[in-house]
Design a protein around this motif. Structure first.
Motif, PDB file in Angstrom:
ATOM      1  N   GLU A  33       0.693  -1.249  -0.037  1.00  0.00           N
ATOM      2  CA  GLU A  33       0.029  -0.107   0.166  1.00  0.00           C
ATOM      3  C   GLU A  33       0.861   1.329  -0.082  1.00  0.00           C
ATOM      4  OE1 GLU A  33      -3.295   2.036  -0.320  1.00  0.00           O
ATOM      5  OE2 GLU A  33      -2.988  -0.306  -0.720  1.00  0.00           O
ATOM      6  N   ALA A  34       1.965   1.182   0.667  1.00  0.00           N
ATOM      7  CA  ALA A  34       2.774   2.131   0.973  1.00  0.00           C
ATOM      8  C   ALA A  34       3.518   2.508  -0.421  1.00  0.00           C
ATOM      9  CB  ALA A  34       3.886   2.249   1.953  1.00  0.00           C
ATOM     10  N   ARG A  35       3.743   1.485  -1.067  1.00  0.00           N
ATOM     11  CA  ARG A  35       4.386   1.595  -2.710  1.00  0.00           C
ATOM     12  C   ARG A  35       3.550   2.178  -3.502  1.00  0.00           C
ATOM     13  NH1 ARG A  35       7.234  -3.247  -1.981  1.00  0.00           N
ATOM     14  NH2 ARG A  35       5.958  -4.473  -3.569  1.00  0.00           N
ATOM     15  N   ARG A  36       2.168   1.661  -3.509  1.00  0.00           N
ATOM     16  CA  ARG A  36       1.132   2.221  -4.205  1.00  0.00           C
ATOM     17  C   ARG A  36       0.955   3.859  -4.047  1.00  0.00           C
ATOM     18  NH1 ARG A  36      -4.266   2.301  -6.167  1.00  0.00           N
ATOM     19  NH2 ARG A  36      -4.837   2.959  -4.009  1.00  0.00           N
ATOM     20  N   ARG A  37       0.932   4.230  -2.786  1.00  0.00           N
ATOM     21  CA  ARG A  37       0.531   5.512  -2.629  1.00  0.00           C
ATOM     22  C   ARG A  37       1.982   6.430  -3.244  1.00  0.00           C
ATOM     23  NH1 ARG A  37      -2.564   8.591   0.690  1.00  0.00           N
ATOM     24  NH2 ARG A  37      -3.958   6.787   0.224  1.00  0.00           N
ATOM     25  N   THR A  38       3.040   5.897  -2.897  1.00  0.00           N
ATOM     26  CA  THR A  38       4.165   6.496  -3.366  1.00  0.00           C
ATOM     27  C   THR A  38       4.273   6.628  -4.843  1.00  0.00           C
ATOM     28  OG1 THR A  38       5.422   5.736  -1.557  1.00  0.00           O
ATOM     29  CG2 THR A  38       6.748   6.667  -3.408  1.00  0.00           C
ATOM     30  N   SER A  76      -1.670   3.421   7.546  1.00  0.00           N
ATOM     31  CA  SER A  76      -2.110   4.475   6.369  1.00  0.00           C
ATOM     32  C   SER A  76      -0.582   4.813   6.023  1.00  0.00           C
ATOM     33  CB  SER A  76      -2.716   5.604   7.325  1.00  0.00           C
ATOM     34  OG  SER A  76      -3.124   6.969   6.479  1.00  0.00           O
ATOM     35  N   PRO A  77      -0.561   4.779   4.779  1.00  0.00           N
ATOM     36  CA  PRO A  77       0.660   5.040   4.204  1.00  0.00           C
ATOM     37  C   PRO A  77       1.391   6.528   4.201  1.00  0.00           C
ATOM     38  CG  PRO A  77      -0.625   4.529   2.312  1.00  0.00           C
ATOM     39  CD  PRO A  77      -1.433   4.598   3.692  1.00  0.00           C
ATOM     40  N   LEU A  78       2.669   6.556   4.257  1.00  0.00           N
ATOM     41  CA  LEU A  78       3.282   7.987   4.170  1.00  0.00           C
ATOM     42  C   LEU A  78       3.315   8.415   2.711  1.00  0.00           C
ATOM     43  CD1 LEU A  78       6.587   7.464   6.088  1.00  0.00           C
ATOM     44  CD2 LEU A  78       4.372   7.759   7.220  1.00  0.00           C
ATOM     45  N   ARG A  79       3.025   9.676   2.751  1.00  0.00           N
ATOM     46  CA  ARG A  79       2.720  10.412   1.423  1.00  0.00           C
ATOM     47  C   ARG A  79       4.238  11.123   1.047  1.00  0.00           C
ATOM     48  NH1 ARG A  79      -2.609  10.855   3.650  1.00  0.00           N
ATOM     49  NH2 ARG A  79      -2.125  12.602   4.682  1.00  0.00           N
ATOM     50  N   SER A  80       5.225  10.390   0.561  1.00  0.00           N
ATOM     51  CA  SER A  80       6.448  11.373   0.215  1.00  0.00           C
ATOM     52  C   SER A  80       7.173  10.614  -0.772  1.00  0.00           C
ATOM     53  CB  SER A  80       7.237  11.136   1.533  1.00  0.00           C
ATOM     54  OG  SER A  80       8.446  11.608   1.323  1.00  0.00           O
ATOM     55  N   LEU A  81       7.799  11.603  -1.548  1.00  0.00           N
ATOM     56  CA  LEU A  81       8.496  10.924  -2.901  1.00  0.00           C
ATOM     57  C   LEU A  81       9.802  10.330  -2.459  1.00  0.00           C
ATOM     58  CD1 LEU A  81       7.985  13.829  -5.362  1.00  0.00           C
ATOM     59  CD2 LEU A  81       7.200  11.337  -5.761  1.00  0.00           C
ATOM     60  N   ALA A  82      10.066  10.685  -1.106  1.00  0.00           N
ATOM     61  CA  ALA A  82      11.477  10.036  -0.659  1.00  0.00           C
ATOM     62  C   ALA A  82      11.238   8.480  -0.750  1.00  0.00           C
ATOM     63  CB  ALA A  82      11.620  10.374   0.707  1.00  0.00           C
ATOM     64  N   LEU A  83       9.840   7.951  -0.538  1.00  0.00           N
ATOM     65  CA  LEU A  83       9.814   6.620  -0.628  1.00  0.00           C
ATOM     66  C   LEU A  83       9.906   5.689  -1.985  1.00  0.00           C
ATOM     67  CD1 LEU A  83       8.640   7.143   2.329  1.00  0.00           C
ATOM     68  CD2 LEU A  83       6.851   5.543   1.982  1.00  0.00           C
ATOM     69  N   ILE A 100      11.205   2.979   6.248  1.00  0.00           N
ATOM     70  CA  ILE A 100       9.946   3.792   6.773  1.00  0.00           C
ATOM     71  C   ILE A 100       8.492   3.654   6.180  1.00  0.00           C
ATOM     72  CG2 ILE A 100      11.464   5.321   7.555  1.00  0.00           C
ATOM     73  CD1 ILE A 100      10.498   7.342   5.384  1.00  0.00           C
ATOM     74  N   GLY A 101       8.402   2.711   5.358  1.00  0.00           N
ATOM     75  CA  GLY A 101       7.132   2.588   4.692  1.00  0.00           C
ATOM     76  C   GLY A 101       6.148   2.113   5.588  1.00  0.00           C
ATOM     77  N   THR A 102       6.488   1.402   6.620  1.00  0.00           N
ATOM     78  CA  THR A 102       5.391   0.993   7.575  1.00  0.00           C
ATOM     79  C   THR A 102       5.744   1.765   8.939  1.00  0.00           C
ATOM     80  OG1 THR A 102       6.897  -0.729   8.420  1.00  0.00           O
ATOM     81  CG2 THR A 102       5.358  -1.388   6.657  1.00  0.00           C
ATOM     82  N   ALA A 103       5.870   3.227   8.787  1.00  0.00           N
ATOM     83  CA  ALA A 103       5.909   3.847  10.027  1.00  0.00           C
ATOM     84  C   ALA A 103       4.977   3.899  10.990  1.00  0.00           C
ATOM     85  CB  ALA A 103       6.531   5.261   9.607  1.00  0.00           C
ATOM     86  N   THR A 104       3.662   3.902  10.358  1.00  0.00           N
ATOM     87  CA  THR A 104       2.571   3.916  11.423  1.00  0.00           C
ATOM     88  C   THR A 104       2.537   2.781  12.193  1.00  0.00           C
ATOM     89  OG1 THR A 104       1.273   3.035   9.365  1.00  0.00           O
ATOM     90  CG2 THR A 104       1.173   5.544  10.092  1.00  0.00           C
TER      91      THR A 104
END
Lengths: 1143, 426
Positions: A970-975, B15-22, B31-35
């Motif tokens: 999900e994190a990858r998808r959002r990114t 809830s995923p982080l919203r950053s281009l750094a990822l 830090i993809g699963t920081a929450t």
């Protein structure tokens, strides 16, 4: 840049041809028309111009007359910094040079041309039919180097298009409409992949609920199946137990019967059977051990009594008689002593003999001399030999020198230098260094020869005569000036010839035109308007006369005149066309006559100039060499000038040779005078000639030098004799010193009273050394023999004492020592054996006591057991214990069976069990079991299925992972979504920038193009004489098209124009481009080669006018082979300069 | 004997982080699963501090969150607290009001989720300890426009009363009103402590004798939630005095990092300046990872080159970040300008003339707007649907977005058209 002069020095068909365009005159058109017939080399000239600017092509085809390495083009150019002359040769590098041959950087020209390349320069500024058309198309389409060049000349936006294309491509890489690939497409594909990946891993809430319900249901089903299964198993077990219990009951009855007789036996501890067996075995062992022990003790006592100790021998163990070292020394002395005594006697005899040798009758001991003294004496003896030899040699040298001196003429005390010889040598030196006489004669001969050559050269200068001084003083023109005269004369002659040809052509033309006119006039005759006019005049005159008189004669005359006029008018009407031609012919004839007159005038001007030049030159040449042909004033002048140079060179050479001869003569005379004076002062009569004089002087010098050598030899010998005598005296003194040293060395010895001479000393030295050595040997031997004798005595005394103590028989000390030692060893062995036996005996007695104790313990234990069991002895006790054990075993078995039976049948007592099974048969029981087992198998299968279902349901429920894989996806998808948005914004920015730049560029171009368009439009209208009024542009597919607007407002595309008009359009574009370029980079000469072939005369004139107008901003050179173009040019621009390229 | 608890809210688990750094896989891995990691850190904190209870004041996860893996993780963490005897009290917030996974969740016995009717739950306390009563209410709807304070049960006298409430308080920017209530009302309620949730920015105040605490989100998810984030650790002493301490839980914190390039004249100096600024930012950050949004500002002769070679500068920034350690560059933008006297004049460069044409004529022209809108609509049609609204919900908004992008894009493109030799000092 401007071209002032072009030198076609060696290029194509040209050799040393120069075209002079001259300097520009401010405010006047700079238009030059170069006329030359076909093959005159106009294309060559155009190409030479480009080669001058950009270098000669490696495989240039203009080498047919002059080979590559001699090709040469020169020019004088007006550059921003002033006129500059440059020369282009054909070379790989440094091909641009100045007139002196020094390299000139190509950048000088490149800068003046605004950096334009050759191809573009040709398309733009060096025009012929080919470049005219190609370049024109490029400009039309605003494409290619030229199109861009023209555009960027003002805009300076070169490369911009490429960069913009790069940015466009960058945007397209992300997204382009209907492109099959692109980053955006890739990203969307990845989004879908991620969704699929997540779907494969994830469990959603709804699915989870379904699984939970399924698991609950499976569990309930499993529980029901398990309960049924338990019931079936119990039934089966009961049936199986009844079947099993039947035989067990029978066995139980048998055991009960066997136990009855064993009831009265006492109980015994369980370990007793083992203990009794042990006691029986131990009793047997004890008996055997006691017997063996007794036997052993007796044997040991007997052996001990048999051994007797030897006390006397042991008491002497430490006596001196047993000392092994003493014994060894005794043996050594016995073997060595006699030989040593013999050696001592020998040494004493040798001493006696040596003593006698040194000094008979004296005690040898007193003759000993210390080794230091002996060494000193030997040293002195050696020194004596050297000293006596040195003295002898010195004496012989003195005798020999005395003899030599006497032979040389006796002693001489000093020497005297002969000064005459030195002066003579000095006077002769210059003659020896150089052959003065020879040189004097040789230089004279050379001077004579040079004078002769000069005379001959002067003679060749006729008609001129005079001496070299006058010749040199003559003022003559330089070679360059002379060449200039020749060139001017050639040019004037050529101009005269050209004018003569032109005048002839023009005169011929005028004659032809006049003849045409006259012929036409003749053919017309009466219809000639002149004659009509005459007839009209006559008619009018007749009418006036008739009005005055009004008579018949006047009426008839009027009627005749009237008739004649009418017929003339009607004839004129009939020949109207011919009359029109006659008018034209008359005009042409008049023009031709005018032109012929102008040409004749030109010719007379040229002839006058030539005559004047010849007169001037004849005057100049006559000043130097009078009497030449005035028609050819320069003939032979250059040859005479070369001969003059030669004569002047020879005059220089003759002067040099004469001066050298005079110098040589003076030197010889000076040397001769000096020599003559020397010989006279030496009393000689000098010879007369220089060479004989030199020989005489040399002879005298030789004599003087021999005499001086002899005197020097006598003086040397006198000095050497004195030296030798001094050496002899020194040798004598050294020998006397030696004598004193010997006496000193002998002082401490028996020789002190009478030191020996050298011979005696040599004889004494060896015996004295031997005597010293012999005395030392004798002393050593004496000490050793005495020590040995002492050792022998001590050993004998020790053995004697030992023998007395041990009561040994008398004998050799060595034998008695051996006997005593044997006795002592035996005594020691006996003592050791006795000690061992005593130890063994003590241990045997201790073992006997231990056996007795064990026996007592055994007896006590056996008694306790037999008493409990009531058995007489241990053997009976063992039998009783066996019966007790059997009873215990039976009881155990009975208890187990009872429990088994009760358990199997599920009853509390055996009685009930018996009651249950009484009356049933094994077969009935087996049948019941089979039924129960079937039922049980059925329930078990059901249970297995329920369990598997439950497992699967729970597994599905548990399979929900708690890990972070789904979260990571999900994190990858959002990114990725953010990334797409970011890229999309970047794309929009880039697109916006590119679109905005496109718009701006279009606007910018329109603005800049309009200036050029206006100029081109104006030039096109002028060249077409208003047939076309303007040019305009119209946007097409991706580019813009040029449209020509005709006078009537109709528009034509360039493709639809006639060739001539199209070329006029191209020329107009060039004119506009030229101004655009000149505005940015300064003017560049425009050279055009007959580009108006397709123009009619009228437009040619207009085009030449346009070129003339353009030439106000920069130089224009127009090459043509049409004479009439030159004329039209003159008409269009009277200031145009016409040059003739000639043939 | 004191009563200690941890108060957290707005966990937004998974809830995923919203950053281009990822974009960088290694950063996503870290830090993809920081929450999640932040929630695990909260549980770790409870265990390490041996607290009596953990209070979660709403929004355990996003409303559209339906993955049972999240629920499973939550259950596993709550299991850890159950085994350590820590009571967990949860109210639902607007996000998890309707959550389907909550219903599927099997929670350990020590976890209490409040129902939609107010409850007052006395906690088990050792003999002689001050009694503690927890009050809570889970609203069933994602919207709650009315104040809910009146629905709560009255405080129990003699006991310490702690209320859990999901509320927007008096309203906060970016938040619709949700169960609004003023701190003053809460202060008058007679409770000792109000454990609030909903607003992600932390705040706390004391009204009368009541502590009103909003702990904020324990892990920021984008630059809008910048800075270090955490929960509060609360101790109620036997004399009923209350101590509140902050505890950091964020694994990564977001930060805008301005780099002042004023007067920097050569590229190497600019890179140095960038590195030093990043190192300083790292020094100030408190979380293990720093996600930096770098903005270059100031007047510098390099302004055009920075704009043109922003990709090179980003690479330099990433290298500097890597060298600094645990700093990740989310984005690098430039707001640099040329100094007045360094700006090229129109007669010198045709580019300047172009630029003037663009800003003076083209950007405001209808022809350009038409071309641009066509290009934009074509692209937006190709974007994933969830992104489309981001460019403007209606024509007017889209036009404004495009105008802004066009201004930036024109500057960027003109900067990139500058030939290399026109560079500033290098």
């Amino acid at each position: 840049m401007r071209l002032r002069r072009l030198d076609l020095t060696r290029y194509g068909r040209f050799t040393d041809r120069s075209l002079v365009f001259g300097a520009a005159e401010p405010g006047r058109p700079d238009l030059h028309i170069v006329h030359g017939p076909n093959e005159a080399g106009k294309s060559t000239l155009l190409n030479a111009w480009l080669d001058l600017l950009f270098g000669i092509h490696a495989r240039s085809s203009y080498n047919f007359l002059h080979p590559y390495d001699s090709m040469r083009i020169g020019a004088v150019l007006d550059l921003a910094e002033g006129p500059r002359e440059v020369v282009r040769v054909k070379k790989a590098r440094d091909s641009l040079v100045d007139p002196a041959g020094r390299p000139v950087p190509d950048g000088v020209l490149r800068a003046a041309l605004g950096g334009i390349e050759r191809k573009d320069c040709a398309d733009m500024f060096a025009l012929d039919a080919g470049t005219m058309e190609d370049g024109g198309e490029l400009i039309l389409s605003s494409r290619g180097n030229l199109g861009q060049l023209l555009f960027s000349a003002s805009a300076g936006l070169a490369e911009l298009g490429d960069r913009l294309d790069g940015l466009r491509a960058e945007a397209d890489a992300f997204y382009r409409k209907s492109a099959r690939k692109g980053t955006l497409k890739d990203m969307r594909a990845r989004l879908e992949e991620l969704a699929a990946e997540r779907k494969a891993l994830d469990v959603q809430a709804a699915e989870h609920r379904a699984r939970r319900l399924a698991a609950d249901k499976a569990e309930a089903e499993r529980d029901a199946a398990a309960e049924a299964h338990a019931r079936a198993a119990a039934a089966r077990d009961a049936a199986r137990a009844a079947l099993e219990a039947l035989p067990w009951l029978a066995e139980w009855g048998a055991i009960d019967a066997e136990l009855a007789p064993l009831d009265g036996l006492p109980d015994a501890p369980p370990d007793w059977p083992a203990r009794v067996a042990g006691l029986l075995a131990e009793e047997v062992a004890l008996r055997t051990e006691a017997a063996l022990d007794t036997e052993r003790r007796q044997a040991l006592a007997t052996a001990l009594a048999a051994l007797v100790p030897d006390g006397a021998a042991l008491a002497q163990a430490e006596a001196a008689g047993f000392d092994e070292e003493l014994k060894a020394r005794w043996i050594a002395a016995r073997d060595d002593l006699p030989r040593r005594l013999q050696e001592l006697a020998g040494a004493c005899q040798r001493i006696e003999a040596l003593g006698r040798q040194v000094l008979p009758g004296a005690d040898a001991a007193t003759l000993a001399v210390g080794p230091g003294t002996l060494d000193r004496l030997a040293e002195l003896m050696t020194a004596h030999e050297g000293l006596s030899a040195r003295l002898a040699s010195a004496r012989a040298e003195v005798a020999a020198r005395v003899e030599e001196l006497a032979a040389a003429g006796g002693p001489l005390d000093d020497e005297g230098e002969d000064e005459g010889a030195a002066a003579l040598r000095e006077a002769l030196a210059p003659l020896r260094r150089a052959d003065l006489a020879g040189r004097r004669d040789e230089t004279r001969a050379k001077a004579d020869e040079a004078a002769a050559r000069l005379d001959a050269a002067l003679a060749r200068l006729v008609p001129w005569s005079g001496d070299p001084g006058a010749l040199r003083a003559l003022e003559v023109p330089s070679a360059e000036r002379l060449a200039g005269w020749a060139a001017r004369l050639d040019a004037a002659t050529a101009a005269r010839d050209t004018a003569a040809r032109a005048a002839a052509d023009r005169a011929e033309e005028a004659r032809r035109r006049a003849a045409e006119r006259d012929g036409l006039a003749d053919s017309i005759g009466a219809a000639d308007p002149q004659r009509v006019a005459d007839s009209r005049a006559r008619r009018d005159t007749a009418w006036k006369a008739h009005l005055a008189t009004l008579d018949a004669a006047s009426a008839r005359a009027f009627a005749e005149a009237m008739e004649a006029h009418d017929s003339a008018v009607s004839a004129q009407l009939d020949r109207a066309a011919d009359i029109g031609r006659l008018h034209g012919a008359r005009e042409d004839a008049a023009t031709a006559a005018r032109l012929a007159a102008a040409a004749a005038h030109d010719l007379s001007t040229a002839e006058a100039a030539l005559a004047e030049l010849r007169a001037t030159l004849a005057a100049s040449a006559g000043a130097i060499l009078p009497g030449r042909d005035p028609a050819d004033p320069l003939a032979d002048l250059s040859g005479w000038l070369a001969r003059r140079e030669r004569a002047l060179d020879l005059a220089d050479e003759a002067g040099t040779a004469t001066r050298a001869a005079d110098r040589a003569h003076a030197e010889a005379a000076q040397a001769e005078a000096a020599l003559r004076a020397r010989l006279e002062s030496a009393g000689e009569i000098p010879q007369s000639e220089l060479r004989a004089l030199a020989a005489q002087a040399q002879h005298l010098l030789n004599r003087r030098e021999a005499e001086a050598a002899r005197r020097a030899e006598r003086l040397r010998l006198t000095r050497e004799l004195a030296t030798r005598r001094q050496a002899e005296a020194a040798a004598r003194r050294a020998l006397e010193d030696w004598q004193r040293a010997l006496a000193e060395a002998c002082a401490p010895t028996f020789l002190s009273d009478a030191p020996p001479d050298a011979a005696r000393l040599r004889a004494l030295l060896p015996p004295l050394r031997d005597l010293g050595a012999a005395l030392a040997v004798a002393e050593d031997l004496r000490h050793r023999t005495e020590a040995m004798q002492d050792d022998q005595r001590r050993f004998a005394e020790a053995v004697e004492a030992l023998a007395a103590a041990l009561d040994l028989p008398p004998g050799d000390p060595l034998a008695r020592h051996a006997a005593a030692a044997a006795r002592l060893a035996e005594a020691r062995r006996t003592a050791e054996r006795r000690a061992a036996l005593a130890g063994d005996l003590a241990r045997a007695e201790a073992a006997r006591d231990a056996l007795a104790q064990r026996r007592a313990r055994l007896d006590a234990e056996a008694a306790a057991i037999t008493a409990h069991l009531g058995a007489p002895d241990l053997t009976h006790a063992q039998a009783a214990l066996a019966r007790i054990a059997r009873r215990a075993e039976l009881r155990d078995r009975a208890v187990r069976l009872g429990a088994q039976i009760r358990g199997a049948l599920g009853v509390p007592s055996l009685d009930e069990a018996r009651a249950r099974l009484s009356g049933t048969t094994p077969d009935e029981l087996r049948a019941a079991l089979v039924r129960a087992e079937d039922a049980q198998a059925e329930t078990e299968a059901r249970l297995d299925a329920a369990r598997a279902a439950l497992y699967a349901a729970r597994h599905a429920l548990d399979a929900v992972p708690g890990d972070d894989r789904v979260a990571l996806i999900e994190a990858r998808r959002r990114t990725l979504l953010i990334e797409i948005e970011d890229e999309a914004r970047a794309w929009l920015r880039l697109r916006a920038g590119v679109i905005a730049t496109d718009h701006a560029l279009r606007s910018y171009r329109d603005h800049h193009r309009s200036g050029m368009m206006a100029r081109a439009s104006e030039a096109f209208a002028a060249i077409t004489g208003g047939a076309y009024r303007s040019l305009t542009s119209q946007p097409g597919e991706g580019t813009e098209r040029l449209i020509a607007v005709a006078a009537d407002g109709s528009s034509k595309e360039p493709g639809a124009l006639s060739k001539g008009t199209r070329f006029q359009l191209y020329l107009a574009l060039r004119i506009a481009g030229f101004h655009e370029w000149a505005g940015a980079h300064g003017p560049v000469p425009v050279i055009a080669d007959d580009i108006m072939e397709t123009f009619d005369d009228s437009r040619t004139r207009l085009a030449l006018g346009a070129l003339a107008e353009m030439s106000r901003a920069g130089q224009v050179i127009y090459l043509t082979h049409h004479r009439h173009v030159c004329d039209l040019a003159r008409e269009a621009c009277p200031e145009a300069r016409i040059l003739d390229l000639g043939v | 004997m004191s009563f200690r608890f941890v108060h957290a809210a707005d966990i937004h688990l998974d809830s995923p982080l919203r950053s281009l750094a990822l974009r960088a896989p290694e950063v996503a891995e870290l830090i993809g699963t920081a929450t999640r990691q932040a929630f695990a850190a909260i549980v770790d904190l409870c265990l390490a501090e041996r607290v009596d209870a953990l209070l979660l004041a709403g929004d355990l996860y996003d409303g559209d969150q339906t993955s049972m893996t999240t629920a499973r993780f939550l259950a596993q963490q709550l299991e850890r607290l159950d085994q350590a005897g820590v009571a967990v009290h949860i109210i639902r917030g607007n996000h998890d009001a309707l959550s389907r996974i909550t219903r599927e969740l099997v929670l350990p016995p020590s976890t209490h989720v409040y129902a939609h009717r107010a409850e007052a739950v006395p906690l088990q306390r050792p003999p002689g300890a001050v009694p503690v009563v927890l009050h809570g209410l889970s609203f069933r709807e994602p919207r709650a426009e009315a104040c809910l304070l009146g629905d709560y049960r009255p405080p129990v006298s003699e006991a310490v009363n702690i209320g859990l409430m999901h509320t927007s308080l008096g309203g906060a920017p970016g938040h619709d009103p949700y169960a609004p209530v003023t701190p003053a009302d809460l202060g008058r309620s007679g409770f000792d402590y109000w454990a609030l949730g909903h607003i992600h920015k932390p705040s706390r105040q004391v009204v009368g004798r009541t502590q009103v605490v909003m702990p904020g989100i324990p892990q920021g998810r984008d630059i809008g939630e910048a800075g270090p984030r955490g929960v509060v650790l609360v101790t109620v002493a036997p004399d009923r005095t209350i101590t509140v301490e902050d505890r950091l839980t964020s694994l990564a914190e977001f930060a805008a990092v301005p780099v002042d390039a004023t007067g920097v004249a050569d590229w190497a100096a600019l890179v140095r300046c960038l590195r030093v600024t990043l190192e300083t930012a790292r020094g100030k950050a408190r979380s293990p990872h720093l996600v930096a949004r770098v903005v270059l500002t100031g007047a510098t002769p390099l302004a055009w080159r920075i704009r043109r070679d922003l990709d090179l500068l980003l690479a330099e920034a990433q290298a500097a970040a890597e060298a600094t350690g645990r700093v990740w560059i989310e984005k690098l933008t430039s707001e640099c300008t040329l100094r007045e006297e360094e700006a090229p004049t129109a007669d010198g460069s045709p580019l300047v003339a172009l630029r003037r044409l663009i800003s003076g004529e083209v950007l405001d022209s209808e022809a350009f707007a038409t071309d641009m809108t066509a290009a934009a609509q074509e692209l937006i049609g190709q974007l994933p649907p969830e992104l489309r609204a981001g460019f403007g919900e209606d024509e007017g908004a889209l036009g404004r977005t495009l105008a802004e992008l066009a201004r930036e894009g024109a500057d960027e493109v003109v900067a990139r058209l500058v030939p290399d030799r026109a560079d500033g000092a290098d």
